[in-house]
Design an enzyme around this catalytic site. Sequence first.
Site, mmCIF file in Angstrom:
data_model
loop_
_atom_site.group_PDB
_atom_site.id
_atom_site.type_symbol
_atom_site.label_atom_id
_atom_site.label_comp_id
_atom_site.label_asym_id
_atom_site.label_seq_id
_atom_site.Cartn_x
_atom_site.Cartn_y
_atom_site.Cartn_z
ATOM 1 N N LYS A 221 0.824 -1.207 0.000
ATOM 2 C CA LYS A 221 0.000 0.000 0.000
ATOM 3 C C LYS A 221 0.871 1.275 0.000
ATOM 4 C CE LYS A 221 -3.990 -2.049 0.002
ATOM 5 N NZ LYS A 221 -3.608 -3.400 -0.399
HETATM 6 C C1 PLP Z 1 -9.565 -2.443 -1.614
HETATM 7 C C2 PLP Z 1 -9.004 -3.202 -0.447
HETATM 8 N N1 PLP Z 1 -9.776 -3.389 0.635
HETATM 9 C C3 PLP Z 1 -9.334 -4.031 1.718
HETATM 10 C C4 PLP Z 1 -8.061 -4.555 1.759
HETATM 11 C C5 PLP Z 1 -7.651 -5.337 2.962
HETATM 12 O O1 PLP Z 1 -6.565 -4.772 3.635
HETATM 13 P P1 PLP Z 1 -5.586 -5.700 4.491
HETATM 14 O O2 PLP Z 1 -4.794 -6.522 3.546
HETATM 15 O O3 PLP Z 1 -4.738 -4.723 5.237
HETATM 16 O O4 PLP Z 1 -6.419 -6.527 5.396
HETATM 17 C C6 PLP Z 1 -7.220 -4.378 0.677
HETATM 18 C C7 PLP Z 1 -5.844 -4.886 0.741
HETATM 19 O O5 PLP Z 1 -5.325 -5.614 0.030
HETATM 20 C C8 PLP Z 1 -7.706 -3.694 -0.468
HETATM 21 O O6 PLP Z 1 -6.947 -3.529 -1.544
#
Ligand code: PLP
Length: 413
Positions: A221
């Site tokens: 990210k």
């Molecule tokens: C659009 C979106 N929502 C939610 C997430 C979930 O985040 P995390 O991987 O920190 O749980 C991601 C991450 O990959 C994402 O790209």
Amino acid sequence: MRTWPATAGKSPGFARETATPVVRVRHQLSRGDMWKVQLFELNYDQRELHAAMEVIQSGWITMGEKTRSFENAFAEFLGEGVLCTAVSSGTAALHMALLAGGVGPGDEVIVPALTFVADINAVRIVGASPVPVDCTSYEDWNISPEGIAAAITPRTRAVMVVHYGGYACDMDAIDAAIRASSGTREVRLIEDAAHAPGASYKGRPCGTIGDIGCFSFFTNKNLSVGEGGMFATRSQELHEKGRYLRSHGMTALTLDRHEGRSVSYDVVQPGLNYRIDEIRAALGLVQLDKLPEANRRRSRLVKRYCDLLEDVPGARVPFRCYYLGEPSYHIFPILLSKSVDRQAVMAGLKDQGIQSSIHYPSFQGFTAYREAGLPDTPIASDISSRELTLPLFPTMTFEQVEFVCSTLRSLLV
Ligand SMILES: Cc1ncc(COP(=O)(O)O)c(C=O)c1O
């Protein structure tokens, strides 16, 4: 200067214009060569190294003062009146948002059809029914406000939107659609701002416009700490719920007991362990400091990509006429023509040492959701079948962008 492994003799030897990272993870291709251009590289240097070391040397690694500092700094970054709770992942923040919003069995939650599976999974995990809504258009891949209006029913308890790629959704139109269609019932607006740290909509930071904003600090990210996230809200009530949900509903934490502020604790509601730790909070503070410049660098790289792909047949760039705010340029997605074989293009890029990806495969194709009777979302399904994500990260060089584009051109003409 970037040095390349001997096996990558064909490497164009791109000059690195930013500080030399202290941490380099070079991912190997199956045949032994390294990627010449990875999809993503960490924007880490001595600062992250020292920040992590300092925490370890302090002897306190679980949630404490660094976490508090990270929350305060992120809240300040998002603007006045925003309250932040740092958590273990973006998914944790989404789960907490649904729980704090009172979403449960029998409820419906509107989700974008083109997004990461975390959104639909979080809705299913709380026992609610996900209702995917299609993209606005082939230019604007974000959830359609008109689609939201049409999908709202008396059972709709929340609308979850994603600022795809760091391009803000049309939040005014979404807000109007919810107000017009929900009557007097309360429908929560949850922003999945996983792609959008630093992005804004009409001058308002993404993640602060709805009831709750959920950020991800996963490794790839814009702000990366490995695994982490943030639950942001302007509501004192939701903030309090979020804090209890993060840590077992407890009124005092380990640090409070360690520092003599309490000897025991009460539990005022059921909760989970979605805590972040001090090492990742310290990394987050450094990454937050770097974020504005890193996003500016992304924007220059995207501009170069757009210029170079202008006349490449078979590749279209979405969000080209974007006017709703300042994006965070999380990824660089393109749409291939229907006649192009995406797998062959990805294989051709890989042969040249360029990593690519897909954002996102459609829910309808996943085993868990194939039989779920999800509604047809033709634009999102079509985009899912033709989307290609090209490398983008702040330490990427313009030469790397040129190499990716010339390779892509050779595969498409
Ligand atoms: C659009 C979106 N929502 C939610 C997430 C979930 O985040 P995390 O991987 O920190 O749980 C991601 C991450 O990959 C994402 O790209």
